[in-house]
Design an enzyme around this catalytic site. Structure first.
Site, mmCIF file in Angstrom:
data_model
loop_
_atom_site.group_PDB
_atom_site.id
_atom_site.type_symbol
_atom_site.label_atom_id
_atom_site.label_comp_id
_atom_site.label_asym_id
_atom_site.label_seq_id
_atom_site.Cartn_x
_atom_site.Cartn_y
_atom_site.Cartn_z
ATOM 1 N N LYS A 1 -4.213 5.644 -1.230
ATOM 2 C CA LYS A 1 -3.495 5.517 0.046
ATOM 3 C C LYS A 1 -4.155 6.376 1.119
ATOM 4 O O LYS A 1 -4.262 7.590 0.953
ATOM 5 C CB LYS A 1 -2.045 5.980 -0.123
ATOM 6 C CG LYS A 1 -1.221 5.727 1.130
ATOM 7 C CD LYS A 1 0.043 6.534 1.178
ATOM 8 C CE LYS A 1 -0.018 7.729 2.088
ATOM 9 N NZ LYS A 1 -0.404 7.468 3.474
ATOM 10 N N GLY B 1 -4.166 17.358 1.815
ATOM 11 C CA GLY B 1 -3.387 17.300 3.051
ATOM 12 C C GLY B 1 -2.793 18.664 3.334
ATOM 13 O O GLY B 1 -3.317 19.689 2.894
ATOM 14 N N SER B 2 -1.681 18.659 4.042
ATOM 15 C CA SER B 2 -1.088 19.932 4.474
ATOM 16 C C SER B 2 -0.387 20.629 3.310
ATOM 17 O O SER B 2 0.034 19.993 2.342
ATOM 18 C CB SER B 2 -0.085 19.662 5.592
ATOM 19 O OG SER B 2 0.926 18.803 5.100
ATOM 20 N N VAL C 1 3.307 19.277 2.725
ATOM 21 C CA VAL C 1 3.435 18.054 1.923
ATOM 22 C C VAL C 1 2.951 18.315 0.494
ATOM 23 O O VAL C 1 3.549 17.829 -0.474
ATOM 24 C CB VAL C 1 2.666 16.875 2.579
ATOM 25 C CG1 VAL C 1 2.707 15.646 1.679
ATOM 26 C CG2 VAL C 1 3.258 16.539 3.939
ATOM 27 N N GLY C 2 1.937 19.127 0.352
ATOM 28 C CA GLY C 2 1.422 19.459 -0.989
ATOM 29 C C GLY C 2 2.494 20.074 -1.875
ATOM 30 O O GLY C 2 2.563 19.805 -3.069
ATOM 31 N N GLU D 1 -5.262 19.942 -2.699
ATOM 32 C CA GLU D 1 -6.217 20.577 -1.776
ATOM 33 C C GLU D 1 -5.526 20.631 -0.426
ATOM 34 O O GLU D 1 -5.262 19.592 0.178
ATOM 35 C CB GLU D 1 -7.506 19.749 -1.665
ATOM 36 C CG GLU D 1 -8.304 19.654 -2.942
ATOM 37 C CD GLU D 1 -8.929 20.975 -3.350
ATOM 38 O OE1 GLU D 1 -8.988 21.905 -2.518
ATOM 39 O OE2 GLU D 1 -9.327 21.083 -4.520
ATOM 40 N N CYS E 1 -10.355 21.331 7.186
ATOM 41 C CA CYS E 1 -9.652 22.318 6.356
ATOM 42 C C CYS E 1 -10.468 23.596 6.276
ATOM 43 O O CYS E 1 -9.932 24.673 6.077
ATOM 44 C CB CYS E 1 -9.414 21.753 4.970
ATOM 45 S SG CYS E 1 -10.888 21.053 4.232
ATOM 46 N N GLU F 1 -2.400 27.801 10.325
ATOM 47 C CA GLU F 1 -3.379 26.736 10.542
ATOM 48 C C GLU F 1 -2.989 25.950 11.785
ATOM 49 O O GLU F 1 -1.892 25.399 11.850
ATOM 50 C CB GLU F 1 -3.423 25.800 9.324
ATOM 51 C CG GLU F 1 -4.505 24.753 9.449
ATOM 52 C CD GLU F 1 -4.574 23.819 8.244
ATOM 53 O OE1 GLU F 1 -3.529 23.283 7.843
ATOM 54 O OE2 GLU F 1 -5.686 23.627 7.715
HETATM 55 P P1 NAD Z 1 -0.578 15.460 5.701
HETATM 56 O O1 NAD Z 1 -0.117 16.418 4.653
HETATM 57 O O2 NAD Z 1 0.329 15.194 6.837
HETATM 58 O O3 NAD Z 1 -0.899 14.032 5.044
HETATM 59 C C1 NAD Z 1 -1.810 13.887 3.978
HETATM 60 C C2 NAD Z 1 -1.500 12.598 3.239
HETATM 61 O O4 NAD Z 1 -0.217 12.720 2.622
HETATM 62 C C3 NAD Z 1 -1.429 11.368 4.141
HETATM 63 O O5 NAD Z 1 -1.960 10.250 3.468
HETATM 64 C C4 NAD Z 1 0.068 11.206 4.339
HETATM 65 O O6 NAD Z 1 0.447 9.873 4.662
HETATM 66 C C5 NAD Z 1 0.604 11.623 2.996
HETATM 67 N N1 NAD Z 1 1.998 12.060 3.004
HETATM 68 C C6 NAD Z 1 2.700 12.555 4.058
HETATM 69 N N2 NAD Z 1 3.970 12.835 3.662
HETATM 70 C C7 NAD Z 1 4.045 12.525 2.348
HETATM 71 C C8 NAD Z 1 5.092 12.599 1.374
HETATM 72 N N3 NAD Z 1 6.299 13.053 1.680
HETATM 73 N N4 NAD Z 1 4.808 12.186 0.123
HETATM 74 C C9 NAD Z 1 3.578 11.746 -0.215
HETATM 75 N N5 NAD Z 1 2.565 11.640 0.666
HETATM 76 C C10 NAD Z 1 2.790 12.033 1.934
HETATM 77 O O7 NAD Z 1 -2.008 16.006 6.199
HETATM 78 P P2 NAD Z 1 -2.928 15.423 7.349
HETATM 79 O O8 NAD Z 1 -2.299 15.729 8.666
HETATM 80 O O9 NAD Z 1 -3.311 14.013 7.056
HETATM 81 O O10 NAD Z 1 -4.250 16.322 7.149
HETATM 82 C C11 NAD Z 1 -4.369 17.598 7.656
HETATM 83 C C12 NAD Z 1 -4.137 18.639 6.581
HETATM 84 O O11 NAD Z 1 -4.979 18.388 5.470
HETATM 85 C C13 NAD Z 1 -4.496 20.040 7.029
HETATM 86 O O12 NAD Z 1 -3.518 20.941 6.582
HETATM 87 C C14 NAD Z 1 -5.832 20.314 6.340
HETATM 88 O O13 NAD Z 1 -6.126 21.677 6.129
HETATM 89 C C15 NAD Z 1 -5.633 19.584 5.062
HETATM 90 N N6 NAD Z 1 -6.923 19.284 4.439
HETATM 91 C C16 NAD Z 1 -7.267 19.994 3.331
HETATM 92 C C17 NAD Z 1 -8.497 19.777 2.727
HETATM 93 C C18 NAD Z 1 -8.912 20.544 1.505
HETATM 94 O O14 NAD Z 1 -9.803 20.089 0.798
HETATM 95 N N7 NAD Z 1 -8.316 21.696 1.212
HETATM 96 C C19 NAD Z 1 -9.369 18.816 3.266
HETATM 97 C C20 NAD Z 1 -8.978 18.122 4.399
HETATM 98 C C21 NAD Z 1 -7.740 18.351 4.971
#
Ligand code: NAD
Length: 496
Positions: A177, A230-231, A234-235, A252, A286, A387
């Site tokens: 996704k 992701g964030s 959400v993680g 991550e 990130c 962040e």
């Molecule tokens: P996000 O957490 O908003 O979304 C990431 C993914 O999770 C998207 O596909 C989103 O649709 C999905 N998602 C959102 N809510 C969800 C839920 N309740 N259940 C399951 N999936 C859900 O992050 P973003 O805004 O897309 O990306 C930015 C963040 O990602 C920043 O915090 C950045 O630091 C982090 N990031 C980390 C790395 C790493 O390797 N550590 C790399 C790139 C980005």
């Protein structure tokens, strides 16, 4: 004008519309009137269909010899090379970063795909001795099952490739996704895998919102592995959802990375690094260097040069080859950046340059922000702790290496850090004492290569590492095998 292309989900080897009958628009953050395509706003039933297809496909894919799986990946890598320019342009249109960077993003997917193709003929296990006679011991990697891959928008092809390539070569089937802001780049990756000959059902692609689609992906009982980037907010939800039935879960997440500039640093190099680390991808990495800690002996000189260079950065549409920094991803992200600028001002950080969105003329229809630098920051300020994920860098003065290390480590995240020094003792002390998953010496906090482990400590990760051979540890299960050819009962630990 031709109507926008409608992109579909990929389930069981077919391109299909969502059963929801709903769609969403993918638009260009540099120009919101540029509609890139219409994508499926999927629902839980689409995920259930994709997981069912993957479950069926897994039965034969797990038995396909890894070198054969690797050959498919090899073909995919070759196709990615051919399509690199096209995919980079599409990526710049959908997420804004400049063409040089989107070419790099596609290249990272190419590198990862070639690398994992090679793992098809390695996938090394372990053989060792036995404490008993006439007994043979080994450990081999086994596929696990269905993997859910949930990815962010900032590396829309590279990050999916970090997940799907090791998952496939290990013999798993996947449901992927993308983030709703960047579904095109994952579509391009999945289409390439299809063209390379991945069997039906092994790779499934479902677009839609995190709440509905993402939630089902991590709670479906037949999913055994969830890989999320992701964030941190959400993680945490992903981690909790996976804990109920003990799904393997790789997280991550966010970062608040720091560059340290010591008094013996090559300042030209350090300024180059801070500029690239802080404002590359408009600060939306990130690993972005959103903090720079500078020794007081060179503070003024560094800051003067850094500010001057930041002011000269050309901001605009990433498709223009003269542009050095593109827009941020959407209105909500731009508002977050503006909020943090206000927070910084109220906290007493010194606004040295920037601090406002760009509007009018070529900026009118996009989400642009001026490269922004706060000086004289206290490391405890929110702009130096949280962040921001935008083009905002907080500069913090320091007196010594020890203090600088304390500042570097004094955040909840632990992804990447860097030190600029010409003193080898200081460099090694920093390498030892920085508590991040990645450390750079005389280079900024960004620049990971695919054959080395990638990931962070503390609230950035949960102990796993992506990329490199370490990725195989997440996408396979160790199976330990004992073969006793003594023809008698032998009892370990007892028959010594
Ligand atoms: P996000 O957490 O908003 O979304 C990431 C993914 O999770 C998207 O596909 C989103 O649709 C999905 N998602 C959102 N809510 C969800 C839920 N309740 N259940 C399951 N999936 C859900 O992050 P973003 O805004 O897309 O990306 C930015 C963040 O990602 C920043 O915090 C950045 O630091 C982090 N990031 C980390 C790395 C790493 O390797 N550590 C790399 C790139 C980005």
């Amino acid at each position: 004008m031709a109507p926008p292309k409608v992109y579909k989900n990929f389930i069981d080897g077919e391109w299909v519309e969502s059963v929801s009958g709903r769609t969403f628009e993918n638009i260009n953050p540099a120009n919101r009137h540029d509609l890139i395509g219409i994508f499926q706003k999927s629902n839980q039933q689409d995920i259930d269909n994709a997981v069912a297809a993957a479950t069926q496909a897994f039965k034969s894919w797990r038995l396909t010899p890894p070198p054969r799986r690797g050959e498919i990946l090899w073909r995919a890598a070759r196709l990615l090379v051919e399509r690199k320019e096209l995919f980079a342009e599409g990526m710049t249109r959908e997420m804004g970063k400049i063409l040089d960077e989107t070419r790099g993003d596609v290249q990272e997917a190419i590198d990862m795909t070639f690398y994992m193709a090679g793992e098809g003929r390695r996938m090394f296990g372990q053989t060792t001795t036995s404490e008993l006679p006439n007994k043979f011991c080994m450990a081999v990697r086994s596929p696990i099952g269905i993997c859910s891959l949930i990815t962010p928008w900032n590396f829309p092809m590279a990050i999916p490739s970090w997940k799907v390539m090791p998952a496939l070569v290990c013999g798993n089937a996947v449901v992927m996704k993308p983030a709703t802001d960047t579904p095109l780049s994952m579509y391009n990756l999945v289409k390439t895998l299809e063209d390379a000959g991945v069997p039906r059902g092994v790779v499934n692609y479902v677009t839609g919102g995190g709440g509905e689609v993402g939630n089902r992906l991590m709670t479906h009982e037949d999913v055994k592995v969830v890989s999320f980037t992701g964030s941190t907010d959400v993680g945490r939800k992903v981690s909790e959802a996976c804990s109920h039935n003990f799904k393997h879960c790789c997280l991550e997440m966010g970062g608040k990375n720091c560059i340290l500039v010591m008094d013996d640093a090559n300042l030209d190099l350090a300024v180059d690094g801070a500029l690239w680390g802080g404002f590359g991808t408009s600060g939306q990495r990130c690993t972005a260097a959103s903090r720079v800690t500078v020794h007081k002996a060179v503070y003024k000189e560094f800051v003067d040069r850094f500010v001057e260079r930041a002011r000269s950065l050309k901001v605009g549409d990433g498709l223009d080859p003269t542009v050095q920094m593109g827009p941020v991803i959407n209105e909500s992200q731009l508002k977050t950046v503006e909020e943090y600028v206000e927070i910084g001002k109220h906290e007493g950080a010194k606004l040295l340059t920037g601090g406002e969105r760009l509007s009018g003329g070529e900026y009118e229809c996009g989400w642009f922000h001026v490269p922004t630098i706060f000086g004289d920051c206290d490391p405890r300020m929110r702009v130096a702790q949280e962040e921001i994920f935008g083009p905002v860098v907080s500069v913090i003065p320091c007196d010594s290496l020890e203090q600088a290390i304390e500042i570097n480590n004094g955040v909840v995240y632990g992804l990447s850090s860097s030190i600029y020094t010409r003193n080898v003792n200081r460099a090694f002390q920093a390498m030892r004492d920085f508590d991040t998953g990645i450390v750079y010496v005389n280079a900024p906090t960004i620049g990971a290569e695919t054959h080395l482990p990638f990931g962070g400590t503390k609230q950035t990760g949960n102990g796993h590492r992506e990329a490199a051979v370490t990725a195989l540890d997440f996408y396979s299960e160790w199976k330990t095998l004992y073969v006793d050819y003594s023809d008698r009962l032998q009892r370990a630990q007892i028959d010594t």
